[in-house]
Motif scaffolding. Sequence first.
Motif, PDB file in Angstrom:
ATOM      1  N   VAL A  81      13.728  -4.875   0.796  1.00  0.00           N
ATOM      2  CA  VAL A  81      12.967  -3.802   0.155  1.00  0.00           C
ATOM      3  C   VAL A  81      13.385  -2.446   0.729  1.00  0.00           C
ATOM      4  N   VAL A  83      12.140   1.645   0.639  1.00  0.00           N
ATOM      5  CA  VAL A  83      10.972   2.472   0.315  1.00  0.00           C
ATOM      6  C   VAL A  83      11.331   3.938   0.523  1.00  0.00           C
ATOM      7  N   VAL A 121      14.358  -4.762  -4.193  1.00  0.00           N
ATOM      8  CA  VAL A 121      13.259  -3.966  -4.751  1.00  0.00           C
ATOM      9  C   VAL A 121      13.274  -2.585  -4.113  1.00  0.00           C
ATOM     10  N   PHE A 123      10.624   0.725  -3.782  1.00  0.00           N
ATOM     11  CA  PHE A 123       9.303   1.303  -4.017  1.00  0.00           C
ATOM     12  C   PHE A 123       9.400   2.819  -3.797  1.00  0.00           C
ATOM     13  N   LEU A 125       6.920   5.995  -3.305  1.00  0.00           N
ATOM     14  CA  LEU A 125       5.502   6.177  -2.984  1.00  0.00           C
ATOM     15  C   LEU A 125       4.971   7.560  -3.346  1.00  0.00           C
ATOM     16  N   MET A 159      12.513  -1.525  -9.550  1.00  0.00           N
ATOM     17  CA  MET A 159      11.881  -0.331  -8.985  1.00  0.00           C
ATOM     18  C   MET A 159      10.421  -0.268  -9.422  1.00  0.00           C
ATOM     19  N   TYR A 160       9.541   0.024  -8.449  1.00  0.00           N
ATOM     20  CA  TYR A 160       8.117   0.200  -8.720  1.00  0.00           C
ATOM     21  C   TYR A 160       7.665   1.524  -8.129  1.00  0.00           C
ATOM     22  N   VAL A 162       4.507   4.432  -7.229  1.00  0.00           N
ATOM     23  CA  VAL A 162       3.111   4.759  -6.928  1.00  0.00           C
ATOM     24  C   VAL A 162       2.897   6.228  -7.286  1.00  0.00           C
ATOM     25  N   ALA A 188       2.903   2.617 -13.918  1.00  0.00           N
ATOM     26  CA  ALA A 188       2.226   2.778 -12.634  1.00  0.00           C
ATOM     27  C   ALA A 188       0.732   2.976 -12.842  1.00  0.00           C
ATOM     28  N   PHE A 201       2.232  -7.592  -2.984  1.00  0.00           N
ATOM     29  CA  PHE A 201       2.193  -6.147  -2.775  1.00  0.00           C
ATOM     30  C   PHE A 201       1.067  -5.577  -3.636  1.00  0.00           C
ATOM     31  N   LEU A 203      -0.283  -1.875  -4.976  1.00  0.00           N
ATOM     32  CA  LEU A 203       0.037  -0.459  -5.130  1.00  0.00           C
ATOM     33  C   LEU A 203      -1.214   0.264  -5.620  1.00  0.00           C
ATOM     34  N   LEU A 261       0.784  -0.442  -0.410  1.00  0.00           N
ATOM     35  CA  LEU A 261       1.632   0.741  -0.592  1.00  0.00           C
ATOM     36  C   LEU A 261       0.846   1.801  -1.329  1.00  0.00           C
TER      37      LEU A 261
END
Length: 401
Positions: A81, A83, A121, A123, A125, A159-160, A162, A188, A201, A203, A261
């Motif tokens: 991961v 971030v 992955v 993330f 934030l 990709m994710y 927040v 999101a 996880f 978020l 996260l």
Amino acid sequence: MIGPLGECLVQVMAWLCQFPGNFCLYFRSYRLFRTILFVGLLLCYCEFVHYYVVLFQCTWPQLNNDMFDRTLPPKFHPLRVMVIADTHLLGKHGHWFDRLRREWQMERAFQTSMLIHSPDVVFVLGDLLDEGKWCSDSQFQDHVKRFQKMFSTSQNTDMYVVVGNHDIGFHYAMTPHKERRFEKAFNAPSVKMLRIRDNIFVLVNSMTLEGDGCSLCQDAVSKLQEVSQQLRCAQDPLKSSSSHNVCHQWEQFTYTKPILLQHYPMFRTSDIDCDTPDAAPLDEKDTPFKPKWDCLSQAATEQMFGLLDPRLVISAHTHHGCYRLHKGSVPEWTIPSFNWRNKNNPSFLLATISNDNYAVKRCLMPRETTVIALYIIWGLLILLTLPFPRRIIKFNTDKAH
């Protein structure tokens, strides 16, 4: 006889054979050629090669019990991961050169890291945009397209995202419309639970944890309570099989403590105890934090720990790095801004995660001051070559007697 193709190959070979000599002749004889060459090499190193030199020094952290079978398919390996946070893409209020320079730096750093590290992955934030809370819908769509181009990933990397306060506004400026358009653009929602290779996880939209009962806050807390219930059901499979409780409405899955996260850090009074290489400067460390503005309130922090019982917390927002332990020895990593506009020494996190273990490493990116120093030093060296006399090499064609 040699055909046209053969003659062409002979000419090419002759040119290649003469190239070293001609190059040296031009290099020694023409100041303009020499200057263009040196400037080109300087730009190539500072804007491309330097990112590889720095980012190659950061490798994936290894788990303490790294005993998994490497012959198994990648889906059975620990999750890798990356971030990042606080990219702050400038809008119309930013200077065009500042926008051009910072977006180039971030794109080069991110794409170089994608090539070197190839995470499973990514993330992000929050605070993807600098003016998301003010911009119109058309401007917002322009920002989204720029972000997606700069931070594009391969089909092997998910990709994710927040949401952050600059994306939709602080609590007082947050509206359902701004939240919905961000959710639609980046998938999101205010609360999202992910299960990836038996890792969980969660978020969370930090601005909805104000605790004042607003409609967006109530919806987020309701979703958090639902996630908490799902986790409790997964933790006790026997209870979840009973028809006399709510657990049967959800799919059963393997329980492991979640990783939280969010954009805001958990409650802390200041950065005074932060001592990572990318921590706040000494003159800023003891500046008191304002709850619900610089971090979550103490009540919201206790609520999050009570509902989710996370094994790890990763946050952002302050633009500086920090590592600290909460009650129960729960670690929190705060990552700084990915944008050199906000910090001279940006960084990001690499984490290797399994369902019962994890390892985290902070990766430093090129320093702005180092790149500036390279430009100054190399620029001075280039200037020193300009006074060199122009040397015209004459060849003696007279035959020896």
